[in-house]
Design an enzyme around this catalytic site. Structure first.
Site, short mmCIF file in Angstrom:
data_model
loop_
_atom_site.label_atom_id
_atom_site.label_comp_id
_atom_site.label_asym_id
_atom_site.label_seq_id
_atom_site.Cartn_x
_atom_site.Cartn_y
_atom_site.Cartn_z
N ASN A 1 -9.20 -17.31 0.92
CA ASN A 1 -9.05 -16.13 2.22
C ASN A 1 -8.05 -15.55 1.37
O ASN A 1 -6.84 -15.91 1.76
CB ASN A 1 -9.52 -16.88 3.55
CG ASN A 1 -9.10 -16.47 3.95
OD1 ASN A 1 -8.86 -14.59 3.44
ND2 ASN A 1 -8.11 -16.53 5.31
N TRP A 2 -8.04 -14.09 1.30
CA TRP A 2 -6.64 -13.95 0.81
C TRP A 2 -6.02 -12.98 1.44
O TRP A 2 -5.06 -12.46 2.53
CB TRP A 2 -7.14 -11.72 0.01
CG TRP A 2 -7.59 -12.89 -1.13
CD1 TRP A 2 -7.62 -13.84 -2.63
CD2 TRP A 2 -7.95 -11.70 -2.23
NE1 TRP A 2 -8.30 -13.43 -3.43
CE2 TRP A 2 -8.25 -12.22 -3.31
CE3 TRP A 2 -8.35 -10.41 -2.05
CZ2 TRP A 2 -8.64 -11.87 -4.59
CZ3 TRP A 2 -8.07 -9.70 -3.25
CH2 TRP A 2 -8.57 -10.23 -5.02
N LYS A 3 -6.60 -13.02 2.88
CA LYS A 3 -5.68 -12.74 4.14
C LYS A 3 -5.85 -11.08 4.19
O LYS A 3 -6.53 -10.93 3.40
CB LYS A 3 -4.38 -13.69 4.51
CG LYS A 3 -4.69 -15.11 4.66
CD LYS A 3 -4.66 -15.97 5.53
CE LYS A 3 -4.15 -17.85 5.20
NZ LYS A 3 -3.61 -18.10 6.13
N HIS B 1 -11.60 -17.83 11.87
CA HIS B 1 -10.42 -18.48 11.91
C HIS B 1 -9.32 -18.27 12.66
O HIS B 1 -9.21 -17.28 13.89
CB HIS B 1 -9.45 -17.21 10.66
CG HIS B 1 -8.56 -17.67 9.66
ND1 HIS B 1 -7.68 -17.70 10.83
CD2 HIS B 1 -9.14 -18.40 8.27
CE1 HIS B 1 -6.28 -18.32 9.21
NE2 HIS B 1 -7.56 -19.27 8.31
N GLU C 1 -6.63 -17.67 12.75
CA GLU C 1 -5.67 -16.22 13.07
C GLU C 1 -6.38 -15.29 13.48
O GLU C 1 -5.54 -14.45 14.62
CB GLU C 1 -5.19 -16.06 11.40
CG GLU C 1 -3.56 -16.65 10.94
CD GLU C 1 -4.15 -16.56 9.36
OE1 GLU C 1 -4.52 -15.74 9.06
OE2 GLU C 1 -3.74 -17.34 8.62
N GLU D 1 -9.71 -27.15 9.80
CA GLU D 1 -8.57 -25.96 9.40
C GLU D 1 -7.68 -26.74 10.63
O GLU D 1 -7.76 -25.82 11.72
CB GLU D 1 -8.70 -24.29 8.82
CG GLU D 1 -9.46 -24.59 7.92
CD GLU D 1 -9.18 -23.42 7.25
OE1 GLU D 1 -8.39 -22.81 5.74
OE2 GLU D 1 -8.46 -21.79 7.93
N GLY E 1 -1.17 -22.38 5.91
CA GLY E 1 0.06 -21.35 6.06
C GLY E 1 1.83 -22.15 5.81
O GLY E 1 2.94 -21.85 5.63
N SER F 1 -3.10 -25.26 3.62
CA SER F 1 -1.95 -25.49 2.17
C SER F 1 -2.87 -26.65 1.46
O SER F 1 -2.39 -27.19 0.63
CB SER F 1 -0.79 -26.21 3.13
OG SER F 1 -0.55 -25.41 3.88
N GLY G 1 -5.51 -20.61 1.16
CA GLY G 1 -5.64 -19.27 2.32
C GLY G 1 -4.41 -18.86 0.90
O GLY G 1 -4.71 -17.98 -0.46
#
Ligand code: PEP
Length: 246
Positions: A14-16, A100, A102, A171, A177, A210, A231
């Site tokens: 997941n490149w975000k 997600h 976020e 997650e 992160g 992570s 991520g």
């Protein structure tokens, strides 16, 4: 052959909101030749919308798969800024991350909306990767399982036939992160809870939070962990490849 081995392993990057035409090219040049990694593992890259055509072109014929990071609940029309499942399929996506943390946190996505996105994705021929996970305060209060079950409820309510077509990702928000990873046992315990709650031996459940090259193998050794949603470490080609190799 155990049930675990029937669920093909998966690593999704997941490149975000990261990348550029140039840095993407550099990463793809390192990752895409490593097709020998694909025999036992689905490997997908989930990039920002605008870069999907670039990735599709680069990935064509490699066996690596393309995913997006969100999808609209709507099929088309006056929804400025939204991207539909059909559009994602049109540019070569086969997968899409939904729910997600976020998106839940910064865009107030509810679990009911996440379930609507699951249907929108499946309707467009995409496989949704549905993210769930508790906050640190939930875990400290002993509520982690409860919170995750609440997030899964609207997905479960869609019925067994839908559940078997999705991928789930556990997650824990406190591990995303942050450099903090759930211990393999903490992750395994939650994955087993999720599997029992969803009533499915075949649904794949990824761990995210992570994940790095040096903790991936011990997580993947757990019987209910079928792979990872990665991520930060997916932006480093060598690190990402080491996770896939694990
Ligand atoms: C994620 O964004 O899904 C994620 C797990 O991030 P990270 O690996 O950076 O914790």
């Amino acid at each position: 052959m155990g049930v675990h081995s029937l669920r093909k392993r998966m690593v999704a990057g997941n490149w975000k909101m990261n990348g550029s035409l140039q840095s993407n090219r550099q990463l793809l040049d390192v990752v895409l030749p490593q097709t020998q990694l694909l025999s036992e593992c689905d490997v997908l890259l989930c990039a920002p919308f605008v870069y999907l055509p670039q990735l599709q072109q680069a990935m064509e014929g490699t066996g690596f798969a393309l995913g997006a990071q969100d999808v609209s609940v709507h099929a088309k029309g006056a929804y400025t800024g939204e991207v539909s499942g059909a559009m994602l399929a049109d540019v070569g996506c086969r997968w899409v991350i939904v729910g997600h943390s976020e998106r839940r946190q910064y865009h107030q996505e509810s679990s009911a909306q996440v379930a609507a996105k699951v249907l929108a994705a499946l309707g467009a021929g995409l496989t949704p990767i549905v993210c769930v996970g508790e906050q640190l305060a939930d875990r400290q209060a002993g509520q982690a399982v409860c919170v995750v079950h609440d997030q899964l409820d609207p997905i479960k309510a869609l019925g067994a036939q839908i559940v078997e077509r999705v991928v789930l990702a556990y997650e824990p928000v406190w591990a995303i992160g942050t450099g903090l990873t759930a211990t393999p046992q903490q992750a395994q315990d939650m994955h087993a809870q999720i599997r029992a709650f969803m009533g499915s031996d075949v649904v794949r459940i990824l761990y995210g939070g992570s994940v790095k090259a040096d903790n991936a193998a011990e997580l993947f050794a757990m019987p209910d962990i079928d792979g990872a949603l990665v991520g930060g470490a997916s932006l480093d080609a060598q690190e990402f490849l080491r996770i896939v190799a694990a």
